[in-house]
Design an enzyme around this catalytic site. Structure first.
Site, PDB file in Angstrom:
ATOM      1  N   GLU A  29      -0.176   0.696   4.960  1.00  0.00           N
ATOM      2  CA  GLU A  29       0.865  -0.319   4.897  1.00  0.00           C
ATOM      3  C   GLU A  29       2.293   0.053   4.722  1.00  0.00           C
ATOM      4  O   GLU A  29       2.460   0.673   3.967  1.00  0.00           O
ATOM      5  CB  GLU A  29       0.329  -1.267   4.011  1.00  0.00           C
ATOM      6  CG  GLU A  29      -0.927  -1.669   3.869  1.00  0.00           C
ATOM      7  CD  GLU A  29      -1.850  -2.040   2.832  1.00  0.00           C
ATOM      8  OE1 GLU A  29      -2.970  -2.558   2.745  1.00  0.00           O
ATOM      9  OE2 GLU A  29      -1.001  -2.239   1.612  1.00  0.00           O
ATOM     10  N   LEU A  58      -2.117  -5.555   6.080  1.00  0.00           N
ATOM     11  CA  LEU A  58      -2.456  -5.311   4.619  1.00  0.00           C
ATOM     12  C   LEU A  58      -4.000  -5.349   4.198  1.00  0.00           C
ATOM     13  O   LEU A  58      -4.392  -6.614   3.999  1.00  0.00           O
ATOM     14  CB  LEU A  58      -1.686  -6.299   3.921  1.00  0.00           C
ATOM     15  CG  LEU A  58      -0.197  -6.239   3.852  1.00  0.00           C
ATOM     16  CD1 LEU A  58       0.433  -7.366   3.394  1.00  0.00           C
ATOM     17  CD2 LEU A  58       0.139  -5.011   3.698  1.00  0.00           C
ATOM     18  N   GLU A  60      -6.966  -2.752   3.209  1.00  0.00           N
ATOM     19  CA  GLU A  60      -7.119  -1.361   2.858  1.00  0.00           C
ATOM     20  C   GLU A  60      -8.866  -1.271   3.545  1.00  0.00           C
ATOM     21  O   GLU A  60      -9.006  -0.066   4.117  1.00  0.00           O
ATOM     22  CB  GLU A  60      -7.500  -1.177   1.188  1.00  0.00           C
ATOM     23  CG  GLU A  60      -6.182  -1.062   0.444  1.00  0.00           C
ATOM     24  CD  GLU A  60      -5.505  -2.346   0.539  1.00  0.00           C
ATOM     25  OE1 GLU A  60      -6.173  -3.492   0.528  1.00  0.00           O
ATOM     26  OE2 GLU A  60      -4.399  -2.386  -0.054  1.00  0.00           O
ATOM     27  N   PHE A  83      -1.638   1.790  -3.057  1.00  0.00           N
ATOM     28  CA  PHE A  83      -1.806   1.972  -4.533  1.00  0.00           C
ATOM     29  C   PHE A  83      -3.335   2.167  -4.717  1.00  0.00           C
ATOM     30  O   PHE A  83      -4.154   1.324  -4.209  1.00  0.00           O
ATOM     31  CB  PHE A  83      -1.309   0.789  -5.644  1.00  0.00           C
ATOM     32  CG  PHE A  83       0.193   0.731  -5.429  1.00  0.00           C
ATOM     33  CD1 PHE A  83       1.007   1.281  -6.169  1.00  0.00           C
ATOM     34  CD2 PHE A  83       0.958  -0.157  -4.511  1.00  0.00           C
ATOM     35  CE1 PHE A  83       2.387   1.189  -6.081  1.00  0.00           C
ATOM     36  CE2 PHE A  83       2.233  -0.262  -4.526  1.00  0.00           C
ATOM     37  CZ  PHE A  83       3.013   0.328  -5.159  1.00  0.00           C
ATOM     38  N   PHE A  88     -11.134   0.147  -4.165  1.00  0.00           N
ATOM     39  CA  PHE A  88     -12.223  -0.702  -3.962  1.00  0.00           C
ATOM     40  C   PHE A  88     -12.300  -1.407  -2.926  1.00  0.00           C
ATOM     41  O   PHE A  88     -13.652  -1.471  -2.309  1.00  0.00           O
ATOM     42  CB  PHE A  88     -12.342  -1.729  -5.265  1.00  0.00           C
ATOM     43  CG  PHE A  88     -12.461  -1.222  -6.697  1.00  0.00           C
ATOM     44  CD1 PHE A  88     -13.700  -0.438  -7.171  1.00  0.00           C
ATOM     45  CD2 PHE A  88     -11.137  -1.306  -7.480  1.00  0.00           C
ATOM     46  CE1 PHE A  88     -13.616  -0.114  -8.499  1.00  0.00           C
ATOM     47  CE2 PHE A  88     -11.341  -0.731  -8.911  1.00  0.00           C
ATOM     48  CZ  PHE A  88     -12.466  -0.067  -9.067  1.00  0.00           C
ATOM     49  N   HIS A 129      -1.969  -1.539 -10.263  1.00  0.00           N
ATOM     50  CA  HIS A 129      -1.073  -0.644  -9.392  1.00  0.00           C
ATOM     51  C   HIS A 129      -1.058   0.823 -10.000  1.00  0.00           C
ATOM     52  O   HIS A 129      -1.045   1.801  -9.319  1.00  0.00           O
ATOM     53  CB  HIS A 129       0.255  -0.904  -9.474  1.00  0.00           C
ATOM     54  CG  HIS A 129       0.639  -2.161  -8.272  1.00  0.00           C
ATOM     55  ND1 HIS A 129      -0.050  -3.216  -8.457  1.00  0.00           N
ATOM     56  CD2 HIS A 129       1.320  -2.130  -7.320  1.00  0.00           C
ATOM     57  CE1 HIS A 129       0.412  -4.073  -7.495  1.00  0.00           C
ATOM     58  NE2 HIS A 129       1.040  -3.416  -6.429  1.00  0.00           N
TER      59      HIS A 129
END
Length: 326
Positions: A29, A58, A60, A83, A88, A129
């Protein structure tokens, strides 16, 4: 040698590996045009083009899934998770896919992926974060976890991670990104993954730490020596999976006392594993029970009170004095 911050050393490592190996790809990102939220990839897209350094949605889970797919097709992806608190979302791709690729395919496929990610407290970030989640991957066979504490190690370890044929989680403590400079060679070099560093020699007690806590431990060691003359040895683990058991045990056998420091919560963390190894291999060398200095077992707090939550030199000094006075 150049005087570099950690973020500059990381950028340099990425640049050198992109130059050396056309199979290396960097994505995540905002890593392209913007050069990453911390500017770790600044200038790399301009130098190597949008096919080698590119932005992703955006998402993960998509980043990690893309990394696995590219890896089995012969690429060496360096995927940035913006971050680590958001890991997860890509845990399945890392733990269920990348970590098992070699085993599952009988050695036919490899997963030479680096998952880079900022983490760590002390910089007043928003919720999710700063969390230290590295302990989650201690029970993930097939994944290596690297956490440098300084610019020199960051460059050498990142180059080693990119060249490794197994998935590596490379965690970068945000507080260390620009906190100091260090001499770093301009050329490429490697530091072995799985090898700790004795950053301060001592004879009376061993303090074991990693990431930003190495600097906390060093400050505490200086304070203890000034106050009571005790010589404190400090070990920087550098890699938490695999652990350098040999260096840990050799030091504890020499000093007879140990304190393990981690920024993460106490339960089931790196410190617990290190203490278990010490008890298994060096119990008869101990003059006192091993002490843990960690954050409390609570959710990471809001920024206004995080300084009270994080381990500091005073708490490490207290732990050192506890084992010395036992």
């Amino acid at each position: 040698m150049a005087q570099l911050t950690m973020i500059q050393a990381i950028t340099d490592a990425l640049r050198l590996e992109l130059e050396r190996d056309p199979s290396v790809l960097v994505f995540g990102e905002d890593v392209g045009v913007n050069g990453g939220v911390f500017r770790a990839t600044e200038g790399l897209q301009k130098q190597f083009g949008e096919e080698r350094v590119f932005d992703t949605p955006l998402a993960e889970s998509a980043i990690a899934g893309l990394a696995v797919g590219l890896a089995v097709q012969g690429f060496r992806p360096v995927a940035e998770i913006q971050f680590f608190g958001f890991v997860f979302e890509c845990f399945d791709a890392i733990a269920s896919q990348a970590a098992r690729m070699r085993y599952r395919s009988g050695g036919r496929y490899q997963a030479p992926i680096v998952f880079r990610s900022p983490f760590g407290g002390g910089v007043k970030t928003p919720e999710l974060h700063a969390d230290s989640l590295e302990g989650l991957f201690l029970q993930t066979p097939g994944v290596k976890v690297v956490i440098p504490s300084n610019p020199y190690d960051a460059k050498g370890l990142l180059i080693s991670a990119i060249r490794d044929n197994d998935p590596v989680i490379f965690l970068e403590h945000m507080k260390l990104y620009r906190s100091f400079r260090q001499e770093v060679p301009e050329e490429a070099y490697t530091i072995p993954i799985g090898k700790a560093s004795v950053v301060r020699e001592g004879t009376d007690v061993t303090v074991i730490a990693y990431g930003a806590m190495v600097h906390t431990a060093l400050k505490a060691a200086e304070e203890v020596e000034k106050a009571r003359g005790a010589k404190v040895e400090v070990i920087d683990l550098r890699t938490i999976n695999p652990l350098d058991e040999e260096t840990i045990i050799r030091s504890v056998e020499k000093t007879g006392r140990a304190v393990v420091v981690q920024e993460a919560q106490k339960q089931a963390g790196v410190a617990a594993e290190v203490i278990a190894r010490i008890n298994e291999k060096a119990l008869l060398s101990l003059e006192a029970p091993v002490v843990r200095v960690t954050a409390p077992d609570t959710v990471y707090p809001f920024a206004a009170i995080e300084d009270a939550w994080l381990p500091d030199p005073a708490r490490v000094v207290e732990g050192i004095n506890k084992v010395l006075d036992f």
